[in-house]
Design a protein around this motif. Structure first.
Motif, PDB file in Angstrom:
ATOM      1  N   UNK A 397       1.048 -17.723  53.297  1.00 22.66           N
ATOM      2  CA  UNK A 397       1.456 -17.278  54.634  1.00 22.66           C
ATOM      3  C   UNK A 397       0.542 -16.131  55.056  1.00 22.66           C
ATOM      4  N   UNK A 398      -0.153 -16.246  56.168  1.00 27.72           N
ATOM      5  CA  UNK A 398      -1.087 -15.187  56.569  1.00 27.72           C
ATOM      6  C   UNK A 398      -0.361 -13.969  57.131  1.00 27.72           C
ATOM      7  N   UNK A 399      -1.104 -12.870  57.277  1.00 24.41           N
ATOM      8  CA  UNK A 399      -0.559 -11.717  57.980  1.00 24.41           C
ATOM      9  C   UNK A 399      -0.137 -12.147  59.373  1.00 24.41           C
ATOM     10  N   UNK A 400       1.026 -11.708  59.797  1.00 28.27           N
ATOM     11  CA  UNK A 400       1.605 -12.068  61.094  1.00 28.27           C
ATOM     12  C   UNK A 400       1.958 -13.548  61.162  1.00 28.27           C
ATOM     13  N   UNK A 401       1.999 -14.235  59.999  1.00 34.84           N
ATOM     14  CA  UNK A 401       2.350 -15.644  59.962  1.00 34.84           C
ATOM     15  C   UNK A 401       3.804 -15.866  59.598  1.00 34.84           C
ATOM     16  N   UNK A 402       4.133 -17.126  59.294  1.00 41.01           N
ATOM     17  CA  UNK A 402       5.504 -17.487  58.955  1.00 41.01           C
ATOM     18  C   UNK A 402       5.485 -18.719  58.066  1.00 41.01           C
ATOM     19  N   UNK A 403       6.584 -18.923  57.350  1.00 38.74           N
ATOM     20  CA  UNK A 403       6.780 -20.121  56.546  1.00 38.74           C
ATOM     21  C   UNK A 403       7.882 -20.953  57.194  1.00 38.74           C
ATOM     22  N   UNK A 453      11.597 -19.833  58.476  1.00 38.27           N
ATOM     23  CA  UNK A 453      12.474 -20.631  59.329  1.00 38.27           C
ATOM     24  C   UNK A 453      12.900 -21.892  58.583  1.00 38.27           C
ATOM     25  N   UNK A 454      13.985 -22.484  59.052  1.00 37.75           N
ATOM     26  CA  UNK A 454      14.473 -23.731  58.452  1.00 37.75           C
ATOM     27  C   UNK A 454      14.852 -24.683  59.569  1.00 37.75           C
ATOM     28  N   UNK A 473      -1.761 -20.180  65.375  1.00 41.04           N
ATOM     29  CA  UNK A 473      -2.132 -20.922  64.159  1.00 41.04           C
ATOM     30  C   UNK A 473      -1.830 -20.057  62.944  1.00 41.04           C
ATOM     31  N   UNK A 474      -0.535 -19.797  62.720  1.00 39.12           N
ATOM     32  CA  UNK A 474      -0.134 -18.841  61.685  1.00 39.12           C
ATOM     33  C   UNK A 474       0.946 -19.387  60.772  1.00 39.12           C
ATOM     34  N   UNK A 475       1.241 -20.673  60.868  1.00 37.24           N
ATOM     35  CA  UNK A 475       2.323 -21.248  60.083  1.00 37.24           C
ATOM     36  C   UNK A 475       1.865 -21.863  58.774  1.00 37.24           C
ATOM     37  N   UNK A 476       2.723 -21.747  57.772  1.00 40.45           N
ATOM     38  CA  UNK A 476       2.590 -22.476  56.513  1.00 40.45           C
ATOM     39  C   UNK A 476       3.833 -23.342  56.393  1.00 40.45           C
ATOM     40  N   UNK A 516      -5.375 -28.117  60.439  1.00 40.13           N
ATOM     41  CA  UNK A 516      -5.723 -27.313  59.279  1.00 40.13           C
ATOM     42  C   UNK A 516      -4.611 -26.404  58.797  1.00 40.13           C
ATOM     43  N   UNK A 517      -3.364 -26.734  59.146  1.00 41.70           N
ATOM     44  CA  UNK A 517      -2.247 -25.910  58.709  1.00 41.70           C
ATOM     45  C   UNK A 517      -1.942 -26.201  57.232  1.00 41.70           C
ATOM     46  N   UNK A 518      -1.714 -25.193  56.395  1.00 44.11           N
ATOM     47  CA  UNK A 518      -1.292 -25.441  55.001  1.00 44.11           C
ATOM     48  C   UNK A 518       0.070 -26.124  54.983  1.00 44.11           C
ATOM     49  N   UNK A 519       0.177 -27.242  54.294  1.00 47.96           N
ATOM     50  CA  UNK A 519       1.437 -27.995  54.281  1.00 47.96           C
ATOM     51  C   UNK A 519       1.606 -28.712  52.956  1.00 47.96           C
ATOM     52  N   UNK A 520       2.831 -28.691  52.448  1.00 42.98           N
ATOM     53  CA  UNK A 520       3.186 -29.360  51.197  1.00 42.98           C
ATOM     54  C   UNK A 520       4.435 -30.187  51.459  1.00 42.98           C
ATOM     55  N   UNK A 521       4.471 -31.387  50.883  1.00 46.48           N
ATOM     56  CA  UNK A 521       5.695 -32.210  50.958  1.00 46.48           C
ATOM     57  C   UNK A 521       6.302 -32.329  49.578  1.00 46.48           C
ATOM     58  N   UNK A 522       7.585 -32.010  49.486  1.00 45.44           N
ATOM     59  CA  UNK A 522       8.362 -32.239  48.273  1.00 45.44           C
ATOM     60  C   UNK A 522       9.241 -33.460  48.513  1.00 45.44           C
TER      61      UNK A 522
END
Length: 541
Positions: A397-403, A453-454, A473-476, A516-522
Motif C-alpha cells: 500500500x503506497x503512501x496516501x494509498x489504501x487496501x 475498505x471492504x 492510482x493508490x489502491x492495493x 498496473x494496480x497491485x492485486x491478489x486473488x485468494x
C-alpha cells in the motif's frame, strides 16, 4: 425537525470554501437545479440528473399507488419481500428497513448460496421487487429469471408475485409489460445513487413495512434550507468535504456507532465514491474503521457525537448528503453525476464468458496453496505462505494509498457457519465474527495506518468500483472468491450464477491489472474452512 452539521477543528478552512461558494451563488443555483455548476463538459449530463432535488415533493405522487401495493400484499399474506437490485437500487431500501427494523431480503449478489437461501425461504409468501434503472443490470436480470422459474415450478403465477421498478422505456419495462407484471416507473432524471427518495427507495421499503411518507416529510422539511447561504446543512457538509480534500485529506472515515440510523455509511460510500472517484481524483469513504489514523484521513460521525458530525432523521440525511456530494463535486472539479469507469468491468465479464464458451473460465494457476486457500497473482519469489501474502499486501500500500478487500462470497454465510445453539448474544457475536470474512477488514486495519475498505462482490462494482478504477492510482487490492458447491442455473442464459460470479471477479481483476494496480486473488477451496484459516493467519501477523 432539525439537522445539524458540526465541522470540528477545520472551521476556518470550511468557512473559506463556504464563503467562496456563496459568493458564486452556488447554494441557490444548486437548489434551483442549475446544470451549469460543474462546467460546460458536465452540463448535458447534469441537465438530466438533477431530479433528486424535487423528490421530497414529487415522491409523494407515488404514495397512493404504493399504498395500494401494500394493501394488496397484506391481503394476500405476502410478508416475505425480496428486493432484487444493485447499487442505488438496493442500498437505500436496506438502510431504510434496517433503521425502521422491518424485514427485507436484499439480493445484490450473484453468489448462488446466498440466492438459494432466499429462494428456499417462504416462497409461497414471497413478493419480489425487481429494481433496475437501466433495465439491463445482469445481476438483477438473473434474479428475475430465477424467481420466475421458481414461481412457475411451485404452481404460482409470477405476475402475481413480481413488481418491477425501472425507468420509462427501459428493456425491463418492456419485459414486465409482456409478462403482465405491475410496473412502477421512476423519475428518469434521477441517477441511481441519488434515487433514495424515488420509487427505487420507496416501493420496496413500503412493502417491507417502512413508513415512507415520514421519510419524504423529513426530506421536505430540510429542502428549503438548501437554497440558503446561512443555516444550510448541505452547504456546510459539502464545504467540509471539499475543504478536507483541498487540504490533502481525501479519506473520509464514516462512523455511526451511536446513531439511531442503521447502515447509512454503506449508502454514503456508494454516493461519494462513485460520484467523486474519477479523473484521478476522489474522496474515498471508509466504513468500519474506528478512527482516522493518518494525515490524509478524517472522521465524520452520523449522530451528535464526534468532532465532525451530522445529525438528523434519515429522509433529511439522504437529501443533505446528496446535496453535499454535488457541492463537493464542484470543489473537486469533477462531474458528480457520471460513472465513466463502471461499465469496464461489466464489459470484461461478458467478454470472459463469451471467450470461454462452454469451457473453463481463465482463472489461471495458483502461485501457492496454503491449506484451503489458493493464491493467484504476481507475487515476490520469496512468498511461501498466506502470511507472506497478507504481509506483502500491507507493505504494497503506497503512501496516501489504501487496501481494498473485495469478497465474492455469501455475505450471510457466517450465520450458518457459526450456529452455536443457546449461546448468549456476546458468544453469538464472537462466533459470527470468527466465521465472517468481513472480519478480515478489522484484522488488517489493525496492522496498518492506511485505510482498509471492504466490499461484497459484485455489489461494490456498483459503488467503490468506480473509485478503484477512476480515482487516484493508490489502491492495493485483495480479491476473495470461493468454491461453489450448490450452483443455480440462470434460465435461458448460457451461464450459472456461480460461473457469472467468477467471471465478474476475473473481469474486475482484468480492469485493475490494465492499470498496473497491485492485486491478489485468494480462492477458498472450502469456504467455511478457508474463511477460518484466513482469519487465523491474519490474527497472527
Amino acid at each position: 425537525m432539525s439537522i445539524d452539521v458540526g465541522i470540528g477543528g477545520d472551521a476556518d478552512a470550511v468557512r473559506a470554501v463556504r464563503e467562496s461558494l456563496t459568493a458564486e451563488g452556488v447554494p441557490a443555483a444548486l437548489a434551483a437545479g442549475d446544470p451549469s455548476l460543474w462546467g460546460a463538459r458536465s452540463q448535458a449530463e447534469a441537465t438530466i440528473r438533477l431530479g433528486w432535488l424535487n423528490l421530497p415533493l414529487t415522491g409523494r405522487e407515488l404514495l397512493p399507488e404504493i399504498v395500494n401495493l401494500v394493501e394488496k400484499a397484506q391481503a394476500e399474506g405476502l410478508d416475505h419481500v425480496v428486493l432484487a437490485g444493485m447499487g442505488g437500487s438496493s442500498l437505500a431500501p436496506e438502510v431504510i428497513c434496517a433503521t425502521e427494523d422491518v424485514p427485507l431480503t436484499v439480493l445484490d449478489t450473484t453468489d448462488p448460496h446466498q440466492v438459494r437461501r432466499a429462494l428456499e425461504d417462504r416462497l409461497e409468501r414471497t413478493l419480489v421487487v425487481v429494481a433496475s434503472k437501466s433495465g439491463a443490470t445482469i445481476e438483477t436480470d438473473s434474479h428475475r429469471r430465477i424467481y420466475e422459474k421458481a414461481f412457475v415450478d411451485a404452481g404460482i403465477d409470477p405476475a402475481d408475485r413480481i413488481i418491477v421498478v425501472t425507468d420509462p422505456g427501459s428493456p425491463l419495462e418492456q419485459t414486465a409489460i409482456e409478462s403482465g407484471y405491475q410496473v412502477i416507473l421512476a423519475d428518469p432524471n434521477v441517477g441511481g445513487r441519488y434515487s433514495a427518495l424515488s420509487a427505487f427507495g420507496l416501493v420496496p421499503s413500503a412493502l417491507a413495512g417502512a413508513d415512507v411518507s415520514r421519510l419524504l416529510d423529513d426530506a421536505a422539511a430540510v429542502r428549503p434550507l438548501l437554497a440558503q447561504n446561512e443555516g444550510n446543512p448541505g452547504l456546510e457538509l459539502g464545504a467540509l468535504l471539499g475543504a478536507e480534500y483541498l487540504a490533502g485529506r481525501d479519506k473520509l472515515i464514516l462512523l455511526d456507532s451511536l446513531s439511531e440510523i442503521n447502515g447509512l455509511p454503506d449508502w454514503i460510500e456508494q454516493l461519494i465514491a462513485e460520484s467523486t472517484g474519477k479523473q484521478g481524483k476522489g474522496i474515498l469513504p471508509v466504513v468500519g474503521a474506528e478512527a482516522a489514523e493518518d494525515d490524509d484521513q478524517y472522521t465524520v460521525n452520523i449522530g451528535r457525537d464526534g468532532e465532525r458530525s451530522i445529525d438528523g432523521p434519515l429522509g433529511a440525511q439522504f437529501l443533505v448528503w446528496e446535496y453535499a456530494t454535488a457541492i463537493a463535486g464542484r470543489v473537486l472539479g469533477i462531474d458528480p453525476f457520471d460513472q465513466p469507469n463502471v461499465a469496464e468491468s461489466k464489459e470484461n465479464t461478458l467478454r470472459i464468458l463469451e471467450e470461454a464458451g462452454d469451457g473453463p473460465l481463465p482463472a489461471g494457476t495458483p502461485v501457492l496453496t496454503d491449506g484451503p486457500v489458493e493464491v493467484y497473482g504476481d507475487l515476490p519469489g520469496n512468498t511461501k505462505d498466506l502470511a507472506d501474502v497478507l504481509t506483502w499486501l500491507l507493505q504494497a500500500v503506497p503512501d496516501r494509498g489504501y487496501l481494498a478487500i473485495m469478497a465474492y462470497l455469501d455475505r450471510e454465510a457466517a450465520f450458518d457457519a457459526a450456529a452455536v445453539g443457546d449461546a448468549s448474544f456476546e458468544e453469538l457475536t464472537e462466533a459470527w465474527a470468527s466465521a465472517d470474512v468481513a472480519t478480515l477488514r478489522a484484522l488488517l486495519d489493525y496492522r496498518t495506518d492506511r485505510p482498509v475498505t471492504f466490499g461484497w462482490g459484485p455489489r461494490f462494482l456498483h459503488s467503490t468500483g468506480q473509485f478503484h478504477k477512476g480515482g487516484p492510482a493508490a489502491g492495493t487490492f485483495l480479491q476473495i472468491t470461493g468454491a461453489v458447491t450448490n450452483d443455480i442455473d440462470v434460465p435461458d442464459m448460457p451461464y450459472t450464477l456461480g460461473r457469472l460470479q467468477l467471471a465478474q471477479a476475473l473481469g474486475d481483476l482484468r480492469a485493475l491489472a490494465s492499470r498496473g494496480r497491485p492485486a491478489v486473488r485468494l480462492h477458498l477451496t472450502d469456504r467455511i474452512a478457508g474463511v477460518r484459516h484466513l482469519l487465523s493467519v491474519a490474527e497472527e501477523l
